[in-house]
Enzyme design. Structure first.
Site, PDB file in Angstrom:
ATOM      1  N   SER A 221      15.582  10.157  -0.225  1.00  0.00           N
ATOM      2  CA  SER A 221      16.782   9.511   0.291  1.00  0.00           C
ATOM      3  C   SER A 221      16.422   8.642   1.499  1.00  0.00           C
ATOM      4  CB  SER A 221      17.830  10.583   0.623  1.00  0.00           C
ATOM      5  OG  SER A 221      19.112  10.048   0.743  1.00  0.00           O
ATOM      6  N   ASP A 445      22.554   8.344  -9.680  1.00  0.00           N
ATOM      7  CA  ASP A 445      22.473   8.903  -8.325  1.00  0.00           C
ATOM      8  C   ASP A 445      23.641   8.358  -7.506  1.00  0.00           C
ATOM      9  OD1 ASP A 445      21.840   9.393  -5.576  1.00  0.00           O
ATOM     10  OD2 ASP A 445      19.714   9.518  -6.087  1.00  0.00           O
ATOM     11  N   HIS A 473      21.439  13.545  -7.027  1.00  0.00           N
ATOM     12  CA  HIS A 473      20.710  12.807  -6.011  1.00  0.00           C
ATOM     13  C   HIS A 473      19.245  13.197  -6.008  1.00  0.00           C
ATOM     14  CE1 HIS A 473      19.980  10.555  -2.456  1.00  0.00           C
ATOM     15  NE2 HIS A 473      20.077  11.533  -1.589  1.00  0.00           N
TER      16      HIS A 473
END
Length: 503
Positions: A221, A445, A473
């Site tokens: 991320s 995602d 995710h």
């Protein structure tokens, strides 16, 4: 001013780690580094050459405090601390080096992530690497950005995320000013130095300390932006980098917010379709499920739900409670139950989900992730500079995502009165001259939309894209065996796919 626009952590199954007894960990001294390897920037010798006091803090784990400059332009000036946790390689004799990991955020604890590594990572990584997770500057047990007490942070997170009267808009601006003032008062010297470039410079100090000539890294991320920034600053020091759930460094804050809003809409659609295909308590069709979700969001604006007996569940908390389980498909049944209860007038499950998202415990917030996230984001890239500008952009956000767009637009109010000007601006990252860098993207995602991974992989001079077709995710911890094998083969053997691949 709810903190909805977040990249959040990549692990999805995070739980707070418990430190164990002190003492010396087994394996200390195996393959000890002889000192920093590779170039040391002038004036930073004492940081690269320091020898941290690693002490046992769990089974096969060590923790230490590392010193870095507050301001890299003034290396003889004030210093700050980074707190790190190391999971020792099981194959001490065949150890490759140190794999540095970052779970995202910005603001998520790398130490907590490292404590979970034995339960999450594949055995090839656990055997061949020492694995270090650290709290980046401004975060957690490192020198932290801390601005508000529990009551103040509760009020900010629960505040109206869709202000539609002059009084509500004025309240947003009042909160933005109060938050900026509190951060200035309590962490003013640190605020100019929590940007991602300085955090990336810290990684090179860590690399030097462990004695690796090149960096092994797995970032998820926001951790992909941190890793890409490292590659831009130190391309010749790149060894093997995996960037999972990628952020596109070339897009603006507005483009990022609108893409995230669309991503959450897309994930909610997938949830509703999945729910309707089984014995769903919310309805027998996708549209029926979504209609009930929309009704709950709309009704909670004027009529907050009862929560835990002390806090009401405002519309902002309802939305946070819906967004959090969209990160992980395994949480979808919890979302279903929470919406059912909410429609029946009980917000306790939604509040519990929102609290997990924001790290809110019964005794208060377990860390400073919410404040650190804002501090880093406001420092990294230009955002809206006035309430008027924000209001002018809201229609475009709503057009992009009628359900979540407005919430994400108004969350940017946090940066309007921020005391530190952004240190960077959106631009492509090429990392010219680096070794191959692996970029992972998941097709559905919600937090880091797939097109961001495509963008970053194509920007990098030596980027290779691995696509996971799936929900949730990030990719490596999703349970997809194809992704797992590709990532571990690359990190352990250095096997880089000859071309982009799909899993």
């Amino acid at each position: 001013m709810a903190t909805l626009a977040v990249l959040a952590s990549g692990c999805g199954v995070a739980s707070r780690a418990q430190d164990a007894d002190g003492g010396t960990a087994p394996g200390v001294g195996s393959n000890p580094p002889s000192g920093p390897v590779g170039p040391i920037p002038a004036g930073l010798e004492k940081f690269y050459e320091q020898k941290p006091d690693w002490e046992r803090c769990g089974s096969n784990q060590q923790c230490a405090t590392i010193e870095v400059p507050l301001d890299y332009k003034k290396p003889t000036g004030q210093t700050i601390e980074l707190r790190a946790r190391k999971v020792l390689a099981k194959d001490r004799g065949g150890r490759i080096g140190t794999l540095f990991i970052n779970p995202g955020g910005p603001g998520a604890s790398g130490q907590d992530f490292a404590a979970q590594v034995p339960m999450l990572f594949g055995s090839p990584l656990l055997r061949k690497f020492d694995i270090i997770g650290w709290d980046p500057r401004g975060v957690g047990e490192s020198t932290p950005v801390k601005c508000l007490d529990t009551a103040q942070l509760d009020a900010m997170i629960a505040a109206d995320g869709t202000p539609d009267t002059p009084a509500e808009v004025a309240d947003v601006e009042k909160q933005s000013k109060a938050f900026a003032a509190a951060c200035t008062q309590r962490a003013g010297a640190l605020l100019p130095h929590v940007n991602t470039k300085d955090a990336a410079r810290d990684i090179d100090v860590l690399r030097g300390i462990v004695g690796d000539s090149q960096l092994y890294y797995l970032g998820m991320s926001y951790g992909t932006y941190l890793g890409a920034t490292y590659a831009e600053l130190f391309p010749k020091n790149v060894g093997r980098l995996v960037l999972d759930g990628a952020v596109d460094p070339a897009i603006t804050s507005q483009q990022m917010g609108m893409a995230q809003a669309k991503g959450f809409d897309k994930a909610l659609d997938a949830f509703a379709e999945d729910c309707a295909q089984r014995s769903c308590k919310l309805g027998g069709s996708k549209n029926e499920v979504l209609a009930k979700v929309d009704k709950l969001i709309k009704d909670s604006d004027a009529h907050p739900l009862p929560g835990d007996g002390q806090r009401q569940v405002t519309q902002a908390l309802v939305v946070l409670g819906m967004v959090y389980p969209l990160y992980l498909k395994e949480f979808w049944p919890r979302l279903e139950d929470a919406v059912v209860d909410g429609l029946a007038g009980n917000g306790a499950r939604l509040l519990a989900l929102a609290d997990e998202y924001t790290d809110r415990k019964p005794s208060g917030y377990s860390d400073n992730a919410n404040e650190a996230q804002i501090a880093v984001n406001c420092s990294d890239r230009p955002d809206v500079t006035s309430i008027a500008q924000l209001q002018a952009e809201v229609p475009e956000y709503k057009a992009a995502s009628p359900r979540f767009g407005e919430f994400i637009a108004w969350s940017s109010a946090s940066c309007i009165n921020w005391p530190v000007k952004p240190t960077d601006k959106p631009h492509p990252i090429k990392a010219a001259g680096s070794k191959p860098i692996m970029v992972l993207g998941t097709t559905r995602d919600p937090a880091t939309p797939y097109e961001w991974a495509v963008g970053l992989a194509h920007q990098l001079e030596n980027g290779v894209l691995v696509t996971r077709d799936g929900d949730g995710h990030t990719a490596y911890l999703s349970g997809n065996p194809c992704v797992k094998n590709v990532v571990e083969s690359y990190l352990v053997q250095g096997n880089t796919p000859a071309a982009d691949i799909k899993c």
